[in-house]
Design a protein around this motif. Sequence first.
Motif, short mmCIF file in Angstrom:
data_model
loop_
_atom_site.label_atom_id
_atom_site.label_comp_id
_atom_site.label_asym_id
_atom_site.label_seq_id
_atom_site.Cartn_x
_atom_site.Cartn_y
_atom_site.Cartn_z
N LEU A 214 57.00 -0.70 2.48
CA LEU A 214 57.29 0.07 1.28
C LEU A 214 58.66 0.70 1.45
O LEU A 214 58.97 1.26 2.50
CB LEU A 214 56.24 1.16 1.07
CG LEU A 214 56.51 2.13 -0.08
CD1 LEU A 214 56.45 1.42 -1.42
CD2 LEU A 214 55.53 3.28 -0.04
N LEU B 175 53.09 0.45 4.11
CA LEU B 175 52.46 1.32 3.12
C LEU B 175 51.33 2.13 3.74
O LEU B 175 51.12 3.29 3.41
CB LEU B 175 51.94 0.49 1.93
CG LEU B 175 51.37 1.27 0.76
CD1 LEU B 175 52.38 2.26 0.20
CD2 LEU B 175 50.92 0.34 -0.33
N SER B 176 50.63 1.53 4.71
CA SER B 176 49.51 2.23 5.36
C SER B 176 49.98 3.45 6.14
O SER B 176 49.18 4.34 6.43
CB SER B 176 48.77 1.28 6.29
OG SER B 176 49.64 0.79 7.30
N VAL C 27 46.08 4.87 -0.36
CA VAL C 27 46.97 3.73 -0.09
C VAL C 27 46.61 2.56 -1.00
O VAL C 27 47.50 1.90 -1.55
CB VAL C 27 46.92 3.34 1.40
CG1 VAL C 27 47.57 1.99 1.65
CG2 VAL C 27 47.61 4.41 2.25
N THR D 157 49.12 0.94 -3.63
CA THR D 157 49.41 -0.49 -3.55
C THR D 157 49.20 -1.15 -4.90
O THR D 157 50.04 -1.92 -5.37
CB THR D 157 48.51 -1.17 -2.50
OG1 THR D 157 48.74 -0.57 -1.23
CG2 THR D 157 48.79 -2.65 -2.40
N ASP D 158 48.09 -0.84 -5.53
CA ASP D 158 47.78 -1.39 -6.85
C ASP D 158 48.84 -0.98 -7.86
O ASP D 158 49.33 -1.80 -8.64
CB ASP D 158 46.40 -0.95 -7.29
CG ASP D 158 45.95 -1.64 -8.56
OD1 ASP D 158 46.03 -2.88 -8.62
OD2 ASP D 158 45.53 -0.92 -9.49
N THR E 89 52.29 -2.83 -7.05
CA THR E 89 52.30 -4.29 -7.21
C THR E 89 51.92 -4.76 -8.61
O THR E 89 52.29 -5.86 -9.00
CB THR E 89 51.37 -4.97 -6.19
OG1 THR E 89 50.04 -4.48 -6.37
CG2 THR E 89 51.84 -4.75 -4.78
N LEU F 12 57.74 -3.08 -2.58
CA LEU F 12 57.18 -3.64 -1.36
C LEU F 12 58.03 -4.84 -0.99
O LEU F 12 58.30 -5.71 -1.82
CB LEU F 12 55.73 -4.07 -1.58
CG LEU F 12 54.72 -2.95 -1.69
CD1 LEU F 12 53.36 -3.48 -2.09
CD2 LEU F 12 54.61 -2.19 -0.38
#
Length: 98
Positions: free
Chosen positions: A14, A28-29, A64, A68-69, A72, A95
Motif C-alpha cells: 500500500l 496493507l496488513s 484491513v 482492501t475492498d 481495490t 496497491l
Amino acid sequence: MFHFGKKKSSVPELVLSAKNIELYRGPLSDIPLSEKTILATCMDLYKDPQPCYIHRGAARQYLVAKLTDMITNGTPDFALLEEYTGIEPIDHAELTKD
C-alpha cells in the motif's frame, strides 16, 4: 533446504501519499491503525471496551479487509484512511506489486 531459482511471492504494498510525498509504503496488513479506531471496532464487533489481543487482532483483520475492498473496488475514501491511520493529509492511495 535451498530452493534456487524460486521467487518469493510478491505481497502487494500500500502506498499512501500527499502532494507526491510518500507517507506510508508497506504491506496493507502492516498499516498503522489508530488506537481509537481499533477500540471503536472492538466495541462494534464484540461490545468489548478493554479488548484482549485476540479481539484486537480480529478488529485489525476486519479493518484491513475493509480497506482492501475500498482501495481495490472503487475510489479510496481519503477521509476514512486518515481517520483509521492518523496519517494526514492523504490524497493518493494505491496497491502496488513489485
